[in-house]
Structure formats: structure tokens, C-alpha cells
Design a protein around this motif. Structure first.
Motif, short mmCIF file in Angstrom:
data_model
loop_
_atom_site.label_atom_id
_atom_site.label_comp_id
_atom_site.label_asym_id
_atom_site.label_seq_id
_atom_site.Cartn_x
_atom_site.Cartn_y
_atom_site.Cartn_z
N ARG A 88 0.50 -1.15 0.42
CA ARG A 88 0.14 0.00 0.35
C ARG A 88 0.64 1.29 -0.15
O ARG A 88 0.98 2.11 -0.87
N PHE A 89 1.81 1.32 1.15
CA PHE A 89 2.45 2.16 0.75
C PHE A 89 3.78 2.28 -0.16
O PHE A 89 3.79 3.63 -0.38
N SER A 90 3.85 1.25 -0.77
CA SER A 90 5.03 1.73 -2.55
C SER A 90 3.99 2.09 -2.91
O SER A 90 4.46 3.06 -4.30
N PHE A 91 2.54 1.44 -2.85
CA PHE A 91 1.50 2.08 -4.64
C PHE A 91 2.06 4.31 -4.02
O PHE A 91 1.82 5.28 -4.87
N VAL A 92 1.55 4.07 -2.13
CA VAL A 92 1.77 5.94 -2.78
C VAL A 92 2.93 6.31 -3.05
O VAL A 92 3.10 7.18 -2.95
N ASP A 93 4.81 6.09 -2.26
CA ASP A 93 5.59 7.09 -2.82
C ASP A 93 5.46 6.84 -4.36
O ASP A 93 5.68 7.72 -4.62
N ALA A 94 4.90 5.78 -4.79
CA ALA A 94 4.82 5.72 -6.74
C ALA A 94 4.14 6.94 -6.94
O ALA A 94 4.68 7.35 -8.12
N LEU A 95 2.63 7.50 -6.28
CA LEU A 95 1.98 7.77 -6.81
C LEU A 95 2.87 9.67 -6.19
O LEU A 95 2.57 10.57 -7.83
N ILE A 96 3.14 9.50 -5.34
CA ILE A 96 4.45 10.57 -5.12
C ILE A 96 4.81 11.19 -5.59
O ILE A 96 5.43 11.86 -6.44
N ALA A 97 5.52 9.90 -5.98
CA ALA A 97 6.60 10.47 -7.71
C ALA A 97 6.10 10.78 -8.99
O ALA A 97 6.71 11.55 -9.45
N LEU A 98 5.18 10.26 -9.43
CA LEU A 98 4.29 10.33 -10.32
C LEU A 98 3.97 12.33 -10.62
O LEU A 98 4.28 12.74 -11.03
N GLU A 99 3.10 12.32 -9.15
CA GLU A 99 2.81 13.83 -9.55
C GLU A 99 4.00 15.06 -8.95
O GLU A 99 4.23 15.93 -9.68
N SER A 100 5.39 14.44 -8.58
CA SER A 100 5.94 15.36 -9.00
C SER A 100 6.73 15.50 -10.47
O SER A 100 7.57 16.45 -10.57
N ALA A 101 6.86 14.19 -11.17
CA ALA A 101 7.51 13.90 -12.21
C ALA A 101 6.07 15.22 -13.52
O ALA A 101 6.55 15.89 -14.02
#
Length: 456
Positions: free
Chosen positions: A432-445
Motif C-alpha cells: 500500500r505504501f509503495s503504491f503511495v510512494d510511486a504516486l508521489i513520484a508520479l505527481e512530482s514528475a
């Protein structure tokens, strides 16, 4: 500057929020954490302080390089003496001065002058350069704010992840106690050996060690979060966000996200500003080809007498008035010709390099968006598999404990089922939190939120 004190006061006075944390611990939502960080984080505050230079910089540009420069001399007065022991005769030969005594003079000057100098687009370039500098300060603040938001979110969710893992370990401790009780009960009925009891005790102690290790990881995550928030008087905190921003990313339009990134990504915007600045540099470097026009006007009064009669003589006297007006046009085309040509070439090469850097930044932004979107979708599928595995492991553990109670399964086999269940539970949390980390990285990009309007 944003005030973090009011944000803290609002948090501390919020009864339902504070009631979720024990003692003096501050229950902190993600939005609260972001508000505190934006009002106290040193990196953002430094970038915000730079914005205060915009108004003085604009005034300095207008009054120093665009409009005529005004110089005012309200009072300039002086008193001096000189002694000259030599003079020259009619033929210019040095002779002894017949009046070798001190001579004293005084003078007073008042007035003002207006001067304006223009060469080509110099005043327009000065104004554009000032605006470009102000834009750079705003972009620096936006970049710092975006970086801070991503950092705070990452550390906030990491702290929450460590807390949930700690809760899993603490919940497992109760299961270990039940397993020990079951082993002791079976041993008392002569249906198990002492080895089962010792193994159950060992598993219990090992679980206590796991709890201690996980508690240390949670405390470390809280410390990192508090440091990033930047508020020294924040005290103990506890993340209390309940809903993770987890959603099915299948509906995200990849090309639309790339288009957004090319317009909103902070690195892309900074690279575009670099190109604009280089274009201004080319214009500045070609000013030497243009004629230079200088216009000046001076007005004032000047008095000078022997001894101290003119000292502080500020009275108006039309006979002492002076005024002048001048217009000069020069063509400095051949002055430092080769050096000017070299500087112009340098400016054009700098512009070309900035354009290539912009292209590189755009390609990198597109790659990051597409790569992070792949990672986000992969993490979502991993989460779905982990949740299904957890359901299977929970049912297997329930059946294993029943079989152990009736004697059809050994204690070692029971522990295998326990490890599978707790491993699956941990895997769900980390997924779950790996998904959130990937989401944060995508939003930063991308440079902005990509979450559904009705989602987290």
C-alpha cells in the motif's frame, strides 16, 4: 511570511483531533503537516524571502537604467588654503613666488542634474532582465514548495507505515501468547512435549524483540518528519491520516500526463526560463552595434570667494546661476570590436546550449512520467495480489490453529502458518505504501496532483 503559530494553535485547539493522541502528543493530519512545513521549513522560507527583493529590484531598474537619472546636490561647501613658493615668469621659467604666503578660499555649490543614456534596446533589456529575475525567484519558490510537499508526504506516509507495521507486530504478540497457552495446555495433557512449550516461549521473546526494533524504526521516522517540518516547538507528533490515496490507475491518460508535465513540471519551467534569459543575453551582447545617445541637463548655482565669505552661502543670486544642456551621439561600433564579437558569439552559444538543455529536460520529464506511471500500475497489481494472498494466509492460519488444538498439526507446522500470515500482512502494508510512494513520484514528475477528484 506564513505564520506557523496560528496553524499550531488551530491544531492544539481542535478537540476531536487532539483526542486521538495520548498525553501531549499532537495528532497530525497530512494537510496540517504540509501547512506547518510551508510556514516553518527553512528551504521554503529562504525562497520566500527572496521574493521581497522584487519591488526594490524593479525600482532600481527603472530609476537606474530606464528613466533619466536625477542627481541632487542640496549643499556642497568647503574651505581650503594653499601655499605656493614657486611661480613662472613670462617665458614659463620657474622663479620664486614674490607672494609666498597662504591663500584661503571658500565655495558653495547647489543644484541638480538629469542624465539619460540609451544604446539600442538597453533600457528594454534592463527591464526584461529584471522581470526575468523576478520570474526566477517565483520559480525557485514554486520548486522549493513542490520539493517540500513531496518530501513531507513521503516522510509522513513512511511514519504512518512504520506505525502500522508496529501495530501488526504488537497484534502478533497476542497470537504468540495464545500459541504458548495452547502449547502449555497440550503439554499438561501429555499431548505435546516440553519442546513445544520452549519453542512457543522462544517465539514470544523473538516477537518482543521485533516490536522493539519496529518501535525504534517508527520513532526514527517521526524524528525525520519533525525535522523536515522545521518547527522547533512542535513537540511530540503522531500521524493520524486514515485514508491512503490508493486507487486504480488504469484510468490515467499517459499522454495527457506527459502534456501536463511539459507545462507544469518545475524543472521544465526553470529550463524555459533559462532559455528566455539566454535570449535577453544575446540582445544585451549585441548592443555594441547600436549608436549611443546621451542627454544631460544641469542647473545650479556656484559661489567662490577669498577667505570664508562663500562658506555656507545658500542665498539665491541670479548672477551665480549656471545651467547647461547637452546631447551627444556616439558610434562605438569599432571600440573593442573583436572582444565584442567574441562576447556576442558566447551569448549565442549560451542560448543554443540552453535550448538543448530545455530539450533534454523535456525528454527527461516525459521519461519520468511514463516510467513512474508504469511503476504505479505495477504497485497497484502487486497490492491486489498481496491482499488476495493475505486472505488465503488468514484462512490457512485459522485452520492450522484448530488442527494444532486437536493434535493433527505439529507446533512447527503451526509456526509456518503464522509466519506466512504475518508475512502476508506486512506485505499488504508495504505494498500500500509503495503504491503511495510511486504516486508521489508520479505527481512530482507531472508537477501536480493526478488523483481522481473523488479519491484520496
Amino acid at each position: 511570511m506564513r505564520s506557523v503559530r496560528s496553524a499550531l494553535a488551530a491544531l492544539l485547539l481542535a478537540g476531536p483531533l487532539a483526542a486521538q493522541a495520548p498525553g501531549d502528543t499532537l495528532a497530525l493530519g497530512l494537510d496540517d503537516a504540509l501547512a506547518i512545513a510551508r510556514g516553518a521549513n527553512p528551504a521554503v522560507l529562504r525562497a520566500e524571502n527572496e521574493l521581497a527583493l522584487d519591488a526594490p529590484h524593479a525600482r532600481a531598474t527603472w530609476l537606474g537604467q530606464v528613466v533619466p537619472q536625477l542627481t541632487v546636490n542640496l549643499l556642497q561647501t568647503g574651505y581650503s588654503g594653499s601655499l605656493q613658493r614657486q611661480a613662472t615668469d613670462f617665458f614659463g621659467q620657474p622663479i620664486e613666488n614674490p607672494e609666498s604666503s597662504w591663500s584661503y578660499y571658500s565655495n558653495t555649490r547647489q543644484g541638480f542634474s538629469l542624465n539619460w543614456r540609451i544604446q539600442g534596446r538597453s533600457f528594454l533589456d534592463a527591464r526584461e532582465r529584471q522581470q526575468q529575475t523576478s520570474r526566477g525567484r517565483a520559480l525557485a519558490l514554486a520548486s522549493a514548495d513542490a520539493a517540500l510537499e513531496a518530501e513531507v508526504q513521503g516522510e509522513y506516509w513512511n511514519a504512518l507505515e512504520q506505525r502500522q507495521l508496529l501495530e501488526v507486530e504488537e497484534g502478533l504478540l497476542e497470537g504468540r501468547r495464545r500459541d504458548l497457552e495452547a502449547a502449555e495446555r497440550r503439554y499438561s495433557l501429555a499431548r505435546a512435549t516440553r519442546v513445544d512449550v520452549l519453542q512457543a516461549e522462544y517465539a514470544l521473546e523473538q516477537q518482543r524483540a521485533e516490536i522493539q526494533s519496529q518501535r525504534s524504526a517508527y520513532e526514527q521516522a517521526l524524528l525525520t518528519l519533525r525535522t523536515t517540518l522545521g518547527e522547533l516547538d512542535l513537540g511530540a507528533i503522531r500521524p493520524n491520516e486514515r485514508d491512503l490515496p490508493v486507487f486504480d490507475p488504469a484510468g490515467l491518460d499517459e499522454d495527457a500526463l506527459v502534456s501536463r508535465a511539459l507545462g507544469e513540471n518545475p524543472q521544465v519551467r526553470s529550463a524555459e526560463a533559462g532559455v528566455d534569459g539566454a535570449r535577453i543575453g544575446v540582445s544585451e551582447a549585441t548592443q555594441w552595434k547600436w549608436p549611443e545617445l546621451s542627454i544631460g541637463y544641469n542647473w545650479g548655482q556656484f559661489s567662490q570667494t577669498r577667505e570664508a565669505e562663500a562658506l555656507f552661502d545658500v542665498g539665491y543670486d541670479a548672477d551665480r546661476m549656471t545651467s547647461s544642456f547637452s546631447v551627444a551621439l556616439s558610434v562605438p561600433f569599432f571600440n573593442n570590436y573583436f572582444q565584442n564579437r567574441y562576447s556576442e558569439s558566447q551569448a549565442r552559444v549560451a542560448l543554443q546550449n540552453q535550448q538543448e538543455s530545455l530539450k533534454e529536460t523535456r525528454l527527461q520529464a516525459e521519461w519520468e512520467v511514463r516510467s513512474q506511471l508504469i511503476q504505479l500500475r505495477n504497485q497497484f497489481e502487486t497490492l491486489r495480489l498481496a491482499e488476495r494472498s493475505l486472505g488465503i494466509a488468514e484462512e490457512a492460519l485459522r485452520l492450522a490453529r484448530e488442527e494444532y488444538r486437536i493434535g493433527t498439526r505439529t507446533f512447527e507446522q503451526l509456526q509456518d502458518a503464522v509466519e506466512q500470515e504475518v508475512g502476508s500482512r506486512r506485505q499488504v502494508i508495504t505494498s500500500r505504501f509503495s503504491f503511495v510512494d510511486a504516486l508521489i513520484a508520479l505527481e512530482s514528475a507531472v508537477g501536480g496532483s493526478v488523483r481522481p477528484a473523488t479519491g484520496g
